[in-house]
Each structure stands twice: as C-alpha cells, then as structure tokens.
Write an enzyme that holds these catalytic residues in place. Structure first.
Site, PDB file in Angstrom:
ATOM      1  N   ILE A 154       0.832  -1.203   0.000  1.00 52.08           N
ATOM      2  CA  ILE A 154       0.000   0.000   0.000  1.00 52.08           C
ATOM      3  C   ILE A 154       0.864   1.249   0.000  1.00 52.08           C
ATOM      4  O   ILE A 154       0.613   2.194  -0.754  1.00 52.08           O
ATOM      5  CB  ILE A 154      -0.958  -0.019   1.209  1.00 52.08           C
ATOM      6  CG1 ILE A 154      -1.920  -1.210   1.096  1.00 52.08           C
ATOM      7  CG2 ILE A 154      -1.741   1.282   1.298  1.00 52.08           C
ATOM      8  CD1 ILE A 154      -2.758  -1.465   2.323  1.00 52.08           C
ATOM      9  N   ASP A 173      11.308   2.299   6.183  1.00 54.39           N
ATOM     10  CA  ASP A 173      10.878   0.904   6.111  1.00 54.39           C
ATOM     11  C   ASP A 173      12.134   0.040   6.151  1.00 54.39           C
ATOM     12  O   ASP A 173      12.931   0.060   5.203  1.00 54.39           O
ATOM     13  CB  ASP A 173      10.089   0.644   4.824  1.00 54.39           C
ATOM     14  CG  ASP A 173       9.446  -0.746   4.799  1.00 54.39           C
ATOM     15  OD1 ASP A 173      10.046  -1.687   5.362  1.00 54.39           O
ATOM     16  OD2 ASP A 173       8.361  -0.891   4.214  1.00 54.39           O
ATOM     17  N   CYS A 232      -4.361   5.285   7.907  1.00 50.98           N
ATOM     18  CA  CYS A 232      -5.347   4.386   7.298  1.00 50.98           C
ATOM     19  C   CYS A 232      -4.864   2.942   7.394  1.00 50.98           C
ATOM     20  O   CYS A 232      -5.303   2.088   6.621  1.00 50.98           O
ATOM     21  CB  CYS A 232      -5.581   4.761   5.834  1.00 50.98           C
ATOM     22  SG  CYS A 232      -6.337   6.373   5.594  1.00 50.98           S
ATOM     23  N   ASP A 258      -8.520   6.901  10.070  1.00 51.36           N
ATOM     24  CA  ASP A 258      -9.506   5.919   9.602  1.00 51.36           C
ATOM     25  C   ASP A 258      -9.588   4.707  10.518  1.00 51.36           C
ATOM     26  O   ASP A 258     -10.519   3.916  10.433  1.00 51.36           O
ATOM     27  CB  ASP A 258      -9.139   5.467   8.175  1.00 51.36           C
ATOM     28  CG  ASP A 258     -10.173   4.536   7.564  1.00 51.36           C
ATOM     29  OD1 ASP A 258     -11.386   4.873   7.617  1.00 51.36           O
ATOM     30  OD2 ASP A 258      -9.792   3.473   7.050  1.00 51.36           O
ATOM     31  N   GLU A 263     -12.181  -0.429  18.252  1.00 53.90           N
ATOM     32  CA  GLU A 263     -13.210  -0.390  17.212  1.00 53.90           C
ATOM     33  C   GLU A 263     -14.293  -1.421  17.526  1.00 53.90           C
ATOM     34  O   GLU A 263     -13.982  -2.493  18.062  1.00 53.90           O
ATOM     35  CB  GLU A 263     -12.588  -0.675  15.837  1.00 53.90           C
ATOM     36  CG  GLU A 263     -11.606   0.400  15.385  1.00 53.90           C
ATOM     37  CD  GLU A 263     -11.076   0.166  13.967  1.00 53.90           C
ATOM     38  OE1 GLU A 263     -11.503  -0.825  13.328  1.00 53.90           O
ATOM     39  OE2 GLU A 263     -10.258   0.967  13.502  1.00 53.90           O
ATOM     40  N   HIS A 281     -13.088   3.249   9.502  1.00 55.49           N
ATOM     41  CA  HIS A 281     -12.318   2.149   8.922  1.00 55.49           C
ATOM     42  C   HIS A 281     -12.793   1.842   7.493  1.00 55.49           C
ATOM     43  O   HIS A 281     -13.177   0.726   7.161  1.00 55.49           O
ATOM     44  CB  HIS A 281     -12.423   0.887   9.792  1.00 55.49           C
ATOM     45  CG  HIS A 281     -11.256  -0.035   9.640  1.00 55.49           C
ATOM     46  ND1 HIS A 281     -10.734  -0.765  10.680  1.00 55.49           N
ATOM     47  CD2 HIS A 281     -10.486  -0.359   8.554  1.00 55.49           C
ATOM     48  CE1 HIS A 281      -9.713  -1.498  10.253  1.00 55.49           C
ATOM     49  NE2 HIS A 281      -9.548  -1.272   8.970  1.00 55.49           N
ATOM     50  N   LEU A 282     -12.712   2.882   6.665  1.00 55.87           N
ATOM     51  CA  LEU A 282     -13.202   2.778   5.285  1.00 55.87           C
ATOM     52  C   LEU A 282     -12.104   2.465   4.279  1.00 55.87           C
ATOM     53  O   LEU A 282     -12.371   2.392   3.084  1.00 55.87           O
ATOM     54  CB  LEU A 282     -13.874   4.101   4.868  1.00 55.87           C
ATOM     55  CG  LEU A 282     -15.133   4.514   5.623  1.00 55.87           C
ATOM     56  CD1 LEU A 282     -15.644   5.837   5.080  1.00 55.87           C
ATOM     57  CD2 LEU A 282     -16.211   3.443   5.504  1.00 55.87           C
ATOM     58  N   GLY A 283     -10.867   2.268   4.745  1.00 56.09           N
ATOM     59  CA  GLY A 283      -9.748   2.113   3.816  1.00 56.09           C
ATOM     60  C   GLY A 283      -9.983   1.103   2.716  1.00 56.09           C
ATOM     61  O   GLY A 283      -9.624   1.328   1.566  1.00 56.09           O
ATOM     62  N   ALA A 284     -10.593  -0.028   3.058  1.00 55.48           N
ATOM     63  CA  ALA A 284     -10.811  -1.096   2.073  1.00 55.48           C
ATOM     64  C   ALA A 284     -12.250  -1.126   1.573  1.00 55.48           C
ATOM     65  O   ALA A 284     -12.652  -2.069   0.898  1.00 55.48           O
ATOM     66  CB  ALA A 284     -10.456  -2.435   2.684  1.00 55.48           C
TER      67      ALA A 284
END
Length: 530
Positions: A154, A173, A232, A258, A263, A281-284
């Site tokens: 991502i 990273d 996100c 997000d 939750e 939590h709309l990322g997907a």
C-alpha cells in the site's frame, strides 16, 4: 468426501459461488461470526473458515476446530486471528494482501487532501448556511514532503500517487531495499529523519510489538510544527491521547484517522476536534476491493483444500498450484528424512542443517524445510505438520540452517539432513526416482539404495559375515516377512548398517533377540507415513 467450508462473515456471493463451482461444500452463514457460542458449537464440522473482521478466531475456537485446516481472511489485517494458536494446531492462516491495496492507498490520498483543505469542516459550515471563507485557510500539497512509515504494497502505491501530485516522498521501512526505493522514486530515511523533515506523515505498516505507538508524544516532539498525520493502516500505531494533546496545542495542524485503538469507535476524544477528519475504517471499503478480496480468498482456500497450493499464508511458505505437483514427492522425501532422524535420535537436538543439492536447490526450500522439521519432531509431538513444526522447533531453541549447491554427484538432486545433538551427529540423505517415490541413498555417510516402506527396521552393526543370514533367520522364525533388505558399510570390517522393509511392525521381543547378537550394535523399529 468434499472439503467443507464455513463463511461466517459477509462475503460476496461471487466468492461463495467459487467454492461451489470448485466442488467444495460451503455453508454461507454471514451472521454466525458475531455469535461466539454458535460458532464454537459448529466449527468442528469444517475444514476451512472464510472470514472478514467480525469473526474472532480465538485460541478457544481453534481448540474446538478439530477438522480445521485453513482460515482465510478476506482482507489484509489478521488482528482477529490468534496466529500462534493456529500455527501450533497446524492451521494455515491466509489473507489477501493485494486485493484492497489500491483502495486503501486512494483513501490515504483522499485523507491528505481532506486534511490539507479542511473539507469536512468547510462542508458542514457551508451546509449550515454560513460563509466562513477566511476560516478555512488550507495548504497546498505540491512541493510538500510526505513521510511514509512503511513502504510495502500500500505504501508504495501511495508513494506513486503522491509523486504524481508533485510531492517529495521519503520513506522509513527496514525492509525497503535501496534498489526498490530508487525504482519508486522515494528517498529511504531513518525514522527520526522522517519525523524532522515531513510535512505530512502517512502510516502504512502492520501493528506489531515494534510498531505499536510508533507515534507518541516523544515522536511528535521530533516533528515539524504544523505537521499533518494520516493513519489508514491500523489502530494502535498512534497513541491517541498524545495525538489529541498535540492537535489541541497546534503542534500537529491536522490529522486524518480511519482506524482507532478500539473499534467500533463510537466515542473518542478525536471526534470533537475541528482539525481532525475521522472515517469508520473505510480504507478497504469500495465495491471493487470487497469483491476482489472475497474472490481471492475463495480461490486461495479452494486451491489449498483441493490441490495443496498455499498462497499468501501468514504462517506457512507459499506453494503455487503449478509447483505443487512437482514439489509433492520432495515434500514427502523431506518429511521421511526428518522422520528417520527423529526416530533414531534419543538425545536433545541442538542444530539442524539441510543441504539441497542439484535440482532441489531451485525448489521451494522453505516448504521442504518445514516438511523435514515436521518429520523430525513428530516422534515427540504427534500432532504436528508443516505449519506448526517451525514454530515448535523455534520454541525448543533448535538452530536450523539451509545450504544450497549445484549438482555434485550422480543424482540430479538430493536432500541431506544433518542433526547435531549434545552427544553426536547424525545424517541421512535421499532422493526421488522417476517413479515419484522417495529413497534413502546415504545414512551415516554410508551409501546405499533403499526403498522406503511403512514399517522398517534399522540396524547398525560391525561388518562381519553372516549378518544377512542372522537377521533373515531371526525374523523368519517369528513370522516376520522381509519385503526388501539393503546393506551398506564404510569399509571392509568397519561400520555397517542394514535397512529392512517389513510387512508388519516388529515386536520388541524380536528386536531384543536381534540386539542380543554381539555383532549387532543397535536395532530400531521405524514407521513412515508413505
């Protein structure tokens, strides 16, 4: 009997139909994942469990899942699955890391725009009949520095989109290679450097012990004044109480959140701040992503249950559908080699070395090593397989290493397993012939060619005349039929071994009689799953 799969969350009907079209018996019960007691009651009837985020695959549920072989998570996050418990039980846990990558990346970009221009607050104000043009002074994103914490599936898509928007992208990273960073057009940096330079920070890393609260008060203190933060990825990456204080003080100019520590998030101090954009939590959550991840998980689970192919597993090396048939006999060989050493070794194992020679070096050696380890510890831990074996070996402090080399002998390829204990070192090698059956080709450095049967007897002895007759006469006297008999020695009059493939198990009474002969140093019964 056809494998049976339970779909316990809301999954696309297309995915359910994929199971049916592949000949799998599927029960579509999208509400049962929320009913813990009901799920616990029925889970023992299934070989596979397909879930999203509502179903919690706990250790208690796993203990009740006597038949379960695979859990498939339609999506990337597996926070709702007890992976260590699943691994110990030999249950593969799969996810779909690529199905919603674009959707989640686009949501992060949308959050950057929303936070930069205060879009939700401006919309609410305008809809209320106000015209507060001067109140909503935003910032451009062109030319700004975006710091990515995590640059995997991502994060790399976010990087590409952000570069297209003329942002400068830096990334932290540990697994990002310099070559990949150059390919993406991002600058790889250390975390403190990212904090110091970034105008926007976007999180794209899993939640682990190392990444939990990666953004807290100490991290925020290292950031630019007026930084904007986007999450996100996973709740728990940010210490929310510290972010709230930073947003109130103005140290952090805005945040797009997000995902939350708890939750569903129905109450949260972030909700009441004017410089925060919150989504549930709309990322997907796009039609395309939900369809993609559902289809992918149905195909992956079907391939595993029907063909033994493993894709996107969290706790098992991947085995493609194409390589599975070629790999299968060598998986069996590796398991048999491990089983041999496991049955003849009585002291604690300290180190395991697996040599892959010739064509085996180009195979999926992670899968082969997992099979060898499963065979090795099965005599002590009966309920073990390729998934659970590496976990159990690691728990026991056993050091495992792989060695690969080009063809070095008469065989196109072979596997050699060497095990070190506190007292000695044992080795066994084998290969697969054209008939697809595994064969022993070397034991204790002594060459031989031995067919492998379910029941065998392994002896070590001094090289002396009459051993064949001695063993044959003793076994014959007790009605034990020998299907195959192989001998080997390191030199005339030196150390020798014998492998006898027999039709049925040999009793300890018979073996004790064999051991009583002075020429015989040891005699071990062996059982192989062939």
């Amino acid at each position: 009997m056809a494998p049976r799969v339970l779909v316990s969350d809301k999954l696309s009907e297309t995915a359910v139909q994929i199971f049916r079209d592949r000949g799998i018996d599927v029960d579509f019960m999208p509400e049962v994942g929320k009913d813990k007691e009901k799920l616990l009651e029925i889970i023992g009837n299934y070989d596979g469990l397909a879930i999203r985020s509502a179903t919690k695959v706990t250790e208690k549920l796993i203990e009740a899942a006597d038949r379960l072989k695979v859990v498939g998570r339609a999506g990337i996050g597996v926070d709702n699955v007890d992976i260590p418990a699943a691994s110990r039980r030999g249950i593969i846990v799969m996810n779909t890391p690529f199905g919603n990558s674009i959707t989640t990346a686009e949501h992060a970009i949308a959050m950057i725009f929303a936070v930069a221009r205060q879009l939700p607050e401006a919309h609410a104000s305008t809809s209320a009949g106000k015209w507060e043009k001067s109140k909503f002074m935003g910032v451009e994103i062109t030319g700004k520095t975006l710091g990515l914490i995590g640059c995997g599936n991502i994060g790399s898509i976010v990087a590409q989109r952000a570069i297209g928007l003329k942002m400068n992208v830096i990334a932290y990273d540990p697994f990002l290679s310099p070559e990949r960073a150059t390919e993406l057009g991002v600058e790889k940096v250390e975390l403190d450097d990212l904090f110091a330079r970034a105008d926007f920070i976007s999180l794209h890393t899993p939640l682990t012990d190392k990444t939990r609260n990666i953004i807290d008060a100490a991290a925020i203190a290292k950031m630019k004044d007026g930084v904007r933060i986007i999450n996100c990825a996973r709740g728990g990456l940010i210490r929310e109480a510290d972010l709230v204080e930073a947003l109130k003080s103005g140290k952090v100019a805005g945040a797009g959140i997000d995902v939350f520590e708890t939750e569903p998030a129905t109450k949260n101090d972030l909700f009441h701040l004017p410089n925060v954009v919150c989504t549930p939590h709309l990322g997907a959550s796009t039609m395309e992503a939900q369809e993609n991840v559902a289809i992918h998980i149905a195909e992956q689970m079907s391939d595993y249950l029907l063909k033994g192919a493993v894709a996107n597993a969290i706790n098992m090396p991947s085995i493609t559908a194409e390589e599975a048939p070629r790999l299968k006999p060598f998986v069996k060989l590796a398991e048999v080699l491990g089983a041999f050493v496991g049955q003849v070794t009585e002291s604690a194992i300290k180190e395991v070395e697996i040599l892959y020679d010739g064509i085996t070096a180009d195979m999926n050696t992670k899968a082969l090593t997992s099979a060898a380890l499963a065979g090795l510890i099965r005599p002590q831990v009966s309920d073990v397989n390729m998934v659970s074996a590496p976990v159990m070996v690691k728990e026991r402090g056993i050091i495992v290493s792989e060695v690969k080399r080009d063809k070095s002998g008469v065989f196109d390829g072979y596997i050699k397993l060497t095990v070190k204990t506190a007292n000695n070192t044992r080795s066994v090698a084998g290969t697969v012939f054209s008939d697809g059956k595994p064969r022993f080709i070397q034991i204790k450095g002594i060459n031989l060619d031995a067919e492998i049967g379910r029941h065998m007897v392994y002896t070590t002895n001094n090289d002396a005349p009459g051993i064949i007759g001695l063993l044959g006469t003793t076994f014959g006297k007790h009605g034990v039929n020998i299907a195959n008999f192989q001998l080997g020695r390191n030199r005339p009059g030196g150390d020798a071994i014998a492998l006898l493939y027999v039709d049925e198990p040999v009793s300890e009474t018979v073996l004790d009689e064999v051991r009583a002969f002075p020429e015989i140093l040891s005699a071990k019964p062996l059982v192989f799953d062939v």
